[in-house]
Design a protein around this motif. Structure first.
Motif, PDB file in Angstrom:
ATOM      1  N   VAL A 178       0.824  -1.209   0.000  1.00 43.38           N
ATOM      2  CA  VAL A 178       0.000   0.000   0.000  1.00 43.38           C
ATOM      3  C   VAL A 178       0.858   1.258   0.000  1.00 43.38           C
ATOM      4  CG1 VAL A 178      -1.749   1.298   1.266  1.00 43.38           C
ATOM      5  CG2 VAL A 178      -1.963  -1.181   1.044  1.00 43.38           C
ATOM      6  N   PRO A 179       1.767   1.442   0.981  1.00 40.15           N
ATOM      7  CA  PRO A 179       2.630   2.637   0.901  1.00 40.15           C
ATOM      8  C   PRO A 179       3.674   2.556  -0.202  1.00 40.15           C
ATOM      9  CG  PRO A 179       3.246   1.276   2.786  1.00 40.15           C
ATOM     10  CD  PRO A 179       2.003   0.678   2.215  1.00 40.15           C
ATOM     11  N   ALA A 180       4.134   1.325  -0.498  1.00 44.37           N
ATOM     12  CA  ALA A 180       5.200   1.181  -1.497  1.00 44.37           C
ATOM     13  C   ALA A 180       4.749   1.638  -2.876  1.00 44.37           C
ATOM     14  CB  ALA A 180       5.668  -0.276  -1.549  1.00 44.37           C
ATOM     15  N   PHE A 181       3.465   1.478  -3.184  1.00 46.28           N
ATOM     16  CA  PHE A 181       2.970   1.841  -4.515  1.00 46.28           C
ATOM     17  C   PHE A 181       1.942   2.966  -4.466  1.00 46.28           C
ATOM     18  CE2 PHE A 181       4.722  -2.366  -5.128  1.00 46.28           C
ATOM     19  CZ  PHE A 181       5.338  -2.283  -6.368  1.00 46.28           C
ATOM     20  N   GLY A 182       1.809   3.624  -3.320  1.00 47.82           N
ATOM     21  CA  GLY A 182       0.914   4.772  -3.212  1.00 47.82           C
ATOM     22  C   GLY A 182      -0.556   4.420  -3.386  1.00 47.82           C
ATOM     23  N   LEU A 183      -0.960   3.257  -2.888  1.00 46.13           N
ATOM     24  CA  LEU A 183      -2.346   2.817  -3.027  1.00 46.13           C
ATOM     25  C   LEU A 183      -3.202   3.354  -1.887  1.00 46.13           C
ATOM     26  CD1 LEU A 183      -1.600  -0.915  -3.928  1.00 46.13           C
ATOM     27  CD2 LEU A 183      -2.182   0.920  -5.520  1.00 46.13           C
ATOM     28  N   ASP A 184      -4.506   3.457  -2.106  1.00 46.32           N
ATOM     29  CA  ASP A 184      -5.432   3.888  -1.071  1.00 46.32           C
ATOM     30  C   ASP A 184      -5.789   2.679  -0.197  1.00 46.32           C
ATOM     31  OD1 ASP A 184      -8.180   4.349   0.168  1.00 46.32           O
ATOM     32  OD2 ASP A 184      -7.739   6.332  -0.650  1.00 46.32           O
ATOM     33  N   PRO A 185      -5.592   2.752   1.126  1.00 47.50           N
ATOM     34  CA  PRO A 185      -5.857   1.592   1.992  1.00 47.50           C
ATOM     35  C   PRO A 185      -7.294   1.105   1.927  1.00 47.50           C
ATOM     36  CG  PRO A 185      -4.614   3.279   3.177  1.00 47.50           C
ATOM     37  CD  PRO A 185      -5.026   3.894   1.871  1.00 47.50           C
ATOM     38  N   LEU A 186      -8.259   2.035   1.845  1.00 47.42           N
ATOM     39  CA  LEU A 186      -9.659   1.621   1.784  1.00 47.42           C
ATOM     40  C   LEU A 186      -9.960   0.881   0.485  1.00 47.42           C
ATOM     41  CD1 LEU A 186     -11.601   4.681   3.236  1.00 47.42           C
ATOM     42  CD2 LEU A 186     -11.481   2.380   4.206  1.00 47.42           C
ATOM     43  N   GLN A 187      -9.415   1.395  -0.623  1.00 41.70           N
ATOM     44  CA  GLN A 187      -9.637   0.739  -1.911  1.00 41.70           C
ATOM     45  C   GLN A 187      -9.050  -0.668  -1.899  1.00 41.70           C
ATOM     46  OE1 GLN A 187      -7.447   2.307  -5.231  1.00 41.70           O
ATOM     47  NE2 GLN A 187      -8.964   1.653  -6.741  1.00 41.70           N
ATOM     48  N   VAL A 188      -7.828  -0.812  -1.386  1.00 46.10           N
ATOM     49  CA  VAL A 188      -7.194  -2.124  -1.319  1.00 46.10           C
ATOM     50  C   VAL A 188      -8.002  -3.063  -0.426  1.00 46.10           C
ATOM     51  CG1 VAL A 188      -5.135  -3.377  -0.549  1.00 46.10           C
ATOM     52  CG2 VAL A 188      -4.889  -1.242  -1.818  1.00 46.10           C
ATOM     53  N   ALA A 189      -8.484  -2.540   0.701  1.00 49.15           N
ATOM     54  CA  ALA A 189      -9.248  -3.365   1.634  1.00 49.15           C
ATOM     55  C   ALA A 189     -10.492  -3.940   0.973  1.00 49.15           C
ATOM     56  CB  ALA A 189      -9.627  -2.535   2.863  1.00 49.15           C
ATOM     57  N   LEU A 190     -11.277  -3.088   0.311  1.00 49.43           N
ATOM     58  CA  LEU A 190     -12.519  -3.585  -0.292  1.00 49.43           C
ATOM     59  C   LEU A 190     -12.253  -4.485  -1.484  1.00 49.43           C
ATOM     60  CD1 LEU A 190     -15.478  -3.104   0.553  1.00 49.43           C
ATOM     61  CD2 LEU A 190     -13.832  -1.633   1.689  1.00 49.43           C
ATOM     62  N   ILE A 191     -11.225  -4.179  -2.265  1.00 48.15           N
ATOM     63  CA  ILE A 191     -10.886  -5.056  -3.389  1.00 48.15           C
ATOM     64  C   ILE A 191     -10.497  -6.438  -2.874  1.00 48.15           C
ATOM     65  CG2 ILE A 191      -9.104  -5.491  -5.135  1.00 48.15           C
ATOM     66  CD1 ILE A 191      -9.275  -2.553  -5.887  1.00 48.15           C
ATOM     67  N   MET A 192      -9.691  -6.480  -1.807  1.00 51.39           N
ATOM     68  CA  MET A 192      -9.293  -7.772  -1.250  1.00 51.39           C
ATOM     69  C   MET A 192     -10.504  -8.539  -0.717  1.00 51.39           C
ATOM     70  SD  MET A 192      -5.670  -7.369   0.745  1.00 51.39           S
ATOM     71  CE  MET A 192      -5.611  -9.152   0.966  1.00 51.39           C
ATOM     72  N   VAL A 193     -11.346  -7.853   0.051  1.00 51.39           N
ATOM     73  CA  VAL A 193     -12.485  -8.525   0.673  1.00 51.39           C
ATOM     74  C   VAL A 193     -13.460  -9.050  -0.383  1.00 51.39           C
ATOM     75  CG1 VAL A 193     -14.564  -8.126   2.048  1.00 51.39           C
ATOM     76  CG2 VAL A 193     -12.343  -7.337   2.879  1.00 51.39           C
ATOM     77  N   VAL A 194     -13.812  -8.210  -1.356  1.00 52.50           N
ATOM     78  CA  VAL A 194     -14.775  -8.637  -2.378  1.00 52.50           C
ATOM     79  C   VAL A 194     -14.195  -9.768  -3.220  1.00 52.50           C
ATOM     80  CG1 VAL A 194     -16.099  -7.920  -4.396  1.00 52.50           C
ATOM     81  CG2 VAL A 194     -15.898  -6.379  -2.440  1.00 52.50           C
ATOM     82  N   THR A 195     -12.925  -9.666  -3.587  1.00 52.57           N
ATOM     83  CA  THR A 195     -12.310 -10.705  -4.415  1.00 52.57           C
ATOM     84  C   THR A 195     -12.241 -12.031  -3.671  1.00 52.57           C
ATOM     85  OG1 THR A 195     -10.951  -8.994  -5.471  1.00 52.57           O
ATOM     86  CG2 THR A 195     -10.331 -11.269  -5.862  1.00 52.57           C
TER      87      THR A 195
END
Length: 423
Positions: free
Chosen positions: A346-363
């Motif tokens: 998340v910090p290494a690639f400048g990703l949004d934590p909330l976006q990553v969280a929901l993408i992981m959970v839904v996937t």
């Protein structure tokens, strides 16, 4: 070498038919013994993973789901859904999805959704002439909405692992959850027209009003749960207690579906449902810790840097990887294993934590409806008494994957609502 040994033993046990929690724990213990680590680490990690105040919400929300199902709340949600959309072609299948959206605001559990909604609507759909495989498939797919729209047991676990705001995660799941519900209803509408699925008679508005009034105590339950969290009146854990008390009150005094003497049996049922995810969570904590100790996260970051994917490329790589993992690993286990690995990205690639969280959970939840280890698929297939090979699930899977892709391309779908509430 240590990572290969860990995954090798785990996959061997998994394909040998060992339950996923036992397979993870056995692979972790063998890895600890072979590489000379203190054995007490396993016990410390297992107890540490579940010794958490936020995680107390898990048994409370599962208990709330059981109480509300026994107390007639689920039936009223189905009734009001049928009153408004049951007359459409494929109406009972549409009711299946809409009832799951309503029920998701109560239990937060996909398994509870699949069991509660499926036990009522799968037999009804079969009697109306729907193909049994289709009835099972739409039930399993719509059950995934339960842990996306708040409250959500999976998001509570994610928040406890990452120290993210559970309120922010809850709000982030609202729009994606509704999008998945609408996408499933769209697929049902298309298939209903092509295959000539049945419809029911259109209810008069007076009957619709009566159904809505009768269901009102059930419909306000999500507002009580989520409103109190967002209003700062209570935490997510305390909201689980409120949900249990509210469900008891409605079931005993409003709908009168059960008596207080039935409570011991309800508690036993809830305890059985709690045991499996808690054991998986504890076992996966040891497995995930070993991956961290062996440097798997650093390997993943180096691999991503070598591929030079960029933030969007990383998200799509993550989606594909989790979809593949979901084919062979139970959803909760996959989440607990991979969250510690993904978080450094998340910090290494400048990703949004909330976006990553929901993408992981839904996937990961999509993986719960894909064979061969999809939990919701097995629950629905058992209710429908059909073989997994007969279940029509892939059109719904592709629709849900499409929603995940849109979430990756348009992060505001995830982040807008939490930002509006100041998270």
């Amino acid at each position: 070498m240590a990572i290969l040994a860990l995954f090798g033993v785990f996959l061997f046990l998994l394909f040998a038919g060992t339950p996923v929690g036992v397979a993870m724990l056995a692979a972790s213990l063998s890895n600890i013994l072979v590489f000379g680590m203190p054995q007490v680490i396993a016990a410390e990690r297992m107890t540490g993973a579940i010794n958490s105040f936020p995680l107390l919400a898990i048994p409370f929300f599962i208990l709330a789901g059981v109480i509300m199902n026994r107390g007639g709340i689920t039936q009223r949600l189905v009734d009001v859904s049928r009153a408004f959309i049951g007359h459409r072609r494929g109406g009972t299948a549409q009711v299946n999805v809409l009832a799951s959206i309503f029920f998701s605001g109560i239990s937060g559990s996909a398994s509870a959704d699949a069991a509660a909604i499926g036990s009522m609507l799968i037999p009804a759909m079969k009697r109306e002439g729907y193909p049994p495989g289709f009835a099972v498939g739409i039930t399993a797919a719509s059950a995934t909405i339960g842990p996306i729209i708040p409250p959500s047991i999976v998001l509570i676990i994610y928040g406890s692992m990452t120290n993210m705001s559970i309120g922010a995660l809850f709000l982030a799941g609202v729009i994606p959850g509704l999008m998945i519900g609408l996408s499933l209803m769209l697929i049902v509408a298309v298939m209903a027209r092509r295959q000539g699925f049945p419809s029911q008679r259109r209810m008069p508005w007076r009957d619709r009003l009566v159904a809505t009034v009768v269901a009102l105590p059930a419909l306000v339950a999500p507002a009580i749960i989520l409103g109190g969290i967002l209003g700062g009146l209570y935490t997510a854990t305390e909201a689980g207690v409120i949900a249990c008390l509210y469900g008891l009150f409605v079931g005993v005094f409003v709908y009168r579906e059960f008596r207080l003497r039935d409570l011991p049996a309800i508690l036993v049922d809830a305890a059985e449902q709690v045991a499996i995810p808690v054991f998986i969570l504890a076992s996966a904590a040891v497995f995930g810790w070993l991956l961290t100790v062996h440097g798997f996260g650093r390997i993943v970051i180096s691999f991503m840097n070598m591929l030079d994917l960029g933030p969007l490329g990383v998200l799509f790589f993550l989606i594909v990887a989790l979809l593949l993992v979901g084919l062979v690993v139970e959803g909760l286990a996959a989440l607990v294993i991979f969250v510690p690995i993904v978080m450094p990205l998340v910090p290494a690639f400048g990703l949004d934590p909330l976006q990553v969280a929901l993408i992981m959970v839904v996937t990961v939840l999509i993986g719960t409806v894909t064979p061969p280890v999809g939990l919701q698929l097995y629950i629905a297939a058992t209710i429908g008494r059909v073989s997994i090979t007969q279940v029509v699930v892939w059109p719904f899977v592709f629709a849900m994957v499409g929603v995940v892709v849109i979430m990756a391309l348009v992060p505001e779908l995830v982040t807008w609502l939490p930002r509006r509430f100041g998270f």
